[in-house]
Design a protein around this motif. Structure first.
Motif, PDB file in Angstrom:
ATOM      1  N   PRO A   1       0.806  -1.231  -0.037  1.00 35.78           N
ATOM      2  CA  PRO A   1      -0.031  -0.089  -0.092  1.00 35.78           C
ATOM      3  C   PRO A   1       0.728   1.314  -0.072  1.00 35.78           C
ATOM      4  N   SER A   2       2.100   1.188   0.585  1.00 28.37           N
ATOM      5  CA  SER A   2       3.094   2.585   0.335  1.00 28.37           C
ATOM      6  C   SER A   2       3.272   2.882  -1.059  1.00 28.37           C
ATOM      7  N   GLN A   3       3.173   1.721  -1.710  1.00 27.87           N
ATOM      8  CA  GLN A   3       3.417   2.211  -3.232  1.00 27.87           C
ATOM      9  C   GLN A   3       2.242   2.530  -4.021  1.00 27.87           C
ATOM     10  N   ASP A   4       1.153   2.384  -3.391  1.00 27.01           N
ATOM     11  CA  ASP A   4      -0.244   2.901  -4.086  1.00 27.01           C
ATOM     12  C   ASP A   4      -0.172   4.280  -4.806  1.00 27.01           C
ATOM     13  N   ALA A   5      -0.774   4.157  -6.083  1.00 30.00           N
ATOM     14  CA  ALA A   5      -0.817   5.674  -6.868  1.00 30.00           C
ATOM     15  C   ALA A   5      -1.929   6.529  -6.088  1.00 30.00           C
TER      16      ALA A   5
ATOM     17  N   ILE B   1      -5.681   5.886  -7.279  1.00 26.32           N
ATOM     18  CA  ILE B   1      -5.963   5.564  -8.811  1.00 26.32           C
ATOM     19  C   ILE B   1      -5.927   4.004  -8.893  1.00 26.32           C
ATOM     20  N   ILE B   2      -4.771   3.484  -8.282  1.00 23.05           N
ATOM     21  CA  ILE B   2      -4.819   2.031  -8.337  1.00 23.05           C
ATOM     22  C   ILE B   2      -3.849   1.523  -7.027  1.00 23.05           C
ATOM     23  N   SER B   3      -4.294   0.454  -6.495  1.00 22.87           N
ATOM     24  CA  SER B   3      -3.640   0.095  -5.318  1.00 22.87           C
ATOM     25  C   SER B   3      -3.021  -1.380  -5.280  1.00 22.87           C
ATOM     26  N   ALA B   4      -2.095  -1.734  -4.198  1.00 22.01           N
ATOM     27  CA  ALA B   4      -1.386  -2.993  -3.989  1.00 22.01           C
ATOM     28  C   ALA B   4      -2.802  -3.923  -3.801  1.00 22.01           C
ATOM     29  N   ALA B   5      -3.933  -3.443  -3.256  1.00 21.22           N
ATOM     30  CA  ALA B   5      -5.049  -4.555  -3.242  1.00 21.22           C
ATOM     31  C   ALA B   5      -5.620  -5.097  -4.436  1.00 21.22           C
ATOM     32  N   GLU B   6      -5.795  -3.819  -5.334  1.00 25.48           N
ATOM     33  CA  GLU B   6      -6.362  -4.403  -6.653  1.00 25.48           C
ATOM     34  C   GLU B   6      -5.415  -5.095  -7.618  1.00 25.48           C
ATOM     35  N   VAL B   7      -4.234  -4.784  -7.561  1.00 26.99           N
ATOM     36  CA  VAL B   7      -3.149  -5.656  -8.205  1.00 26.99           C
ATOM     37  C   VAL B   7      -2.993  -7.190  -7.793  1.00 26.99           C
ATOM     38  N   SER B   8      -3.279  -7.403  -6.359  1.00 28.22           N
ATOM     39  CA  SER B   8      -3.527  -8.654  -5.893  1.00 28.22           C
ATOM     40  C   SER B   8      -4.484  -9.399  -6.187  1.00 28.22           C
TER      41      SER B   8
ATOM     42  N   SER C   1      -5.917  -4.424   1.628  1.00 26.61           N
ATOM     43  CA  SER C   1      -6.944  -3.255   1.841  1.00 26.61           C
ATOM     44  C   SER C   1      -7.074  -2.997   3.349  1.00 26.61           C
ATOM     45  N   LEU C   2      -7.059  -3.914   4.138  1.00 26.64           N
ATOM     46  CA  LEU C   2      -7.436  -3.796   5.562  1.00 26.64           C
ATOM     47  C   LEU C   2      -6.129  -3.008   6.100  1.00 26.64           C
ATOM     48  N   ASP C   3      -4.873  -2.929   5.611  1.00 27.46           N
ATOM     49  CA  ASP C   3      -3.720  -2.238   6.215  1.00 27.46           C
ATOM     50  C   ASP C   3      -4.341  -0.605   5.556  1.00 27.46           C
ATOM     51  N   THR C   4      -4.553  -0.609   4.311  1.00 29.37           N
ATOM     52  CA  THR C   4      -4.911   0.914   3.701  1.00 29.37           C
ATOM     53  C   THR C   4      -5.929   1.559   4.654  1.00 29.37           C
TER      54      THR C   4
END
Length: 562
Positions: free
Chosen positions: A244-248, A409-416, A443-446
């Motif tokens: 999540p730290s890399q999310d756009a 815009i786009i997240s680690a959760a979406e990628v997973s 997503s929970l972390d976010t």
């Protein structure tokens, strides 16, 4: 007197001639704006924040407004026709093309300066914006767009490219962006103007590859071989958003132009109170004891309590910790500020009336008179409904940069979740359950609920059951305030299993926006070819081809979502 009058006329004529001559000599000088900048001299660092902020704000605006209504995250109790009933007639895309024009100049300046960062970033943003345009409308000006300064009627009135051509172009541009960013340097880049990544080239490359994953999955039914090869290559590279730290994201800045739910309470409290939870979403969250529920939504202000001893259908007052009060409602602010520790209830006789007695209650989708739902004692457009859940308190206060309120815009959760779906298809991207679990955890972390992951994932309804519906349902939950992605997933797969409400003009969820009136008025010849390529469905209704329920290329030849 006559001579004096003639003299005055001659003098005025000579004076005017002098003025005209003087103006003529300085005409070029007057028409030069001393504060203007030639496009060829534009600093891409100064173009960058305009592109990034506008794109993110436009995207989150969709994610909490009409598309949030379409995917049944929320409903509105006022000014709700677009949100609740798919009233999307004549929807303009001018704002998206405005972003593209500025972005195109940034790309050109990157080329002029031989700066790979600005070129790669510009191609990434071009792909993101065109992706939203074709996702939402279908065919659109693409190959001839953004060339009005080149002259020629074909550029003044650009043709509409097919959705297939646009998606292919997006993928090609993103592939080029990944290559450019792979050799880019942050030299010459003002990190503070990069509102997403602060000049971090590696994160921009992850962002570009993650968008590629999004659009490969869009094409997974129409071009499965292309999609599979692309997704597998990116997974093998490891260059994608993994945390999540890399999310756009775009942080909340506190400015009046920010597109945030929270700004409604500062600038338009009535507007904020129009947003209600949708019962479809509440059922999902409460049914799985989802810890994100209390982050996103508030409980009802006044909870209904059944009492068969009442001689009337309802009490005409509310109770504070069980004690009757001489009022039936309180203003919203009084509840929040004065009575935060008080339990408010109101009783009804279940033999005479039928109300939802839950602590979290949503508006069912597309119902008649939503402002009166569940016995609201003070119905009206934009007024509070104390018997329905509104947004959580976090959205009613001005946030601070860096908190969880971001335009995502786009997240680690979406990628997973994309990788989980790909693995379920048998693609070589690892294990579907591992990716599914990771998407939930991210997503929970976010949303600040990472500590609940172990308990949440162990629930029977959440533990992985190897189904596409489960993956996309959890992806839908994780897409809160980024509903455009769930809207795309629903149209592509039919999941989550949404049902249109009773006042929807058609018995199905809408599929697309209708073209704006500017296109009909100014580009009528070219729009007709786009209309001819839309597939009219049994639900297109009286609109003909340009209907919210017509199918663009991506969904033609499929039986989903209908």
């Amino acid at each position: 007197m006559k001579h004096i009058f003639d003299f005055r006329k001659i003098a005025l004529f000579v004076f005017g001639l002098v003025l005209f001559t003087g103006c003529d000599e300085k005409l070029d000088e007057i028409n030069i704006n001393p504060f203007g900048i030639e496009p060829s001299d534009a600093n891409p660092n100064l173009l960058m924040p305009t592109v990034l902020a506008s794109a993110a704000q436009s995207y989150v605006n969709l994610g909490y407004n009409d598309l949030a209504g379409a995917v049944q995250h929320t409903q509105k109790n006022g000014w709700y026709s677009g949100h609740n009933f798919y009233d999307w007639s004549s929807r303009s895309w001018a704002g998206w093309y405005d972003i593209l024009r500025t972005n195109e100049l940034m790309i050109r300046r990157g080329e002029d300066l031989e700066n790979n960062f600005f070129q790669g970033m510009g191609l990434t943003m071009k792909s993101f914006v065109f992706g939203n345009i074709t996702d939402l409308w279908g065919d659109a000006p693409y190959t001839d767009a953004l060339k009005g300064d080149q002259g020629g009627e074909e550029f003044q009135y650009p043709k509409f490219d097919s959705q297939e051509v646009i998606y292919d172009g997006i993928i090609s541009d993103l592939q080029q962006a990944v290559q450019l960013l792979g050799s880019a340097s942050p030299n010459g880049v003002n990190a503070g103007n990069d509102l997403y990544y602060n000049g971090d080239v590696g994160n921009w490359r992850r962002f570009a590859n993650s968008l590629l994953l999004r659009y490969y999955m869009r094409l997974s039914e129409k071009k499965p071989d292309v999609a599979r090869a692309g997704v597998e290559a990116i997974y093998s590279s490891g260059i994608y958003i993994q945390d999540p730290s890399q999310d756009a994201t775009l942080d909340y800045t506190g400015g009046a132009s920010d597109e945030w739910l929270s700004r409604h309470v500062r600038l338009d409290p009535d507007g904020f109170q129009r947003y209600q939870a949708c019962q479809t979403f509440i059922d999902q969250l409460t049914g799985t004891m989802d810890p994100r529920l209390t982050v996103w939504f508030d409980s009802v202000r006044v909870q209904w309590v059944p009492d068969e001893t009442l001689t009337t259908a309802t009490e005409d007052f509310i109770r504070a910790n069980g004690e009757p009060l001489a009022v039936v409602t309180y203003p919203y602010d009084d509840f929040v500020e004065l009575y935060s520790d008080v339990k408010f209830t109101r009783r009804f006789n279940p033999n005479m009336a039928d109300y939802n007695t839950d602590l979290y209650v949503g508006l069912p989708p597309a119902i008649t008179v939503p402002e009166s739902y569940n016995g609201n004692p003070s119905p009206g457009q934009g007024t509070q409904n104390q018997h329905v859940s509104q947004l959580a308190p976090i959205y009613s206060t001005a946030g601070a940069p860096g908190d969880i309120l971001k335009a995502r815009i786009i997240s680690a959760a979406e990628v997973s979740f994309i990788f989980a779906e790909a693995a379920l298809k048998g693609w070589n991207v690892g294990d579907a359950e591992t990716h599914y679990n990771k998407g939930i955890e991210q997503s929970l972390d976010t949303w600040g609920r990472g500590g609940t992951y172990a308990d949440f994932i162990s629930q029977p309804d959440i533990a992985f059951n190897n189904s596409l519906e489960q993956i996309l349902t959890q992806k839908w939950v994780a897409s809160w305030t980024a509903a455009a992605e769930s809207f795309a997933d629903y149209r592509r797969t039919g999941f989550p299993a949404l049902e249109a409400g009773p006042l929807s003009p058609q018995p199905e969820v809408a599929l697309r926006f209708q073209y704006g009136s500017d296109e009909y008025n100014n580009n009528s010849t070219n729009i007709n070819s786009a209309l001819d390529r839309l597939e009219i469905t049994p639900f297109s209704g009286n609109f003909g081809a340009d209907s919210q329920w017509s199918k663009p290329w991506l969904y033609q030849g499929t039986n989903v979502p209908f």
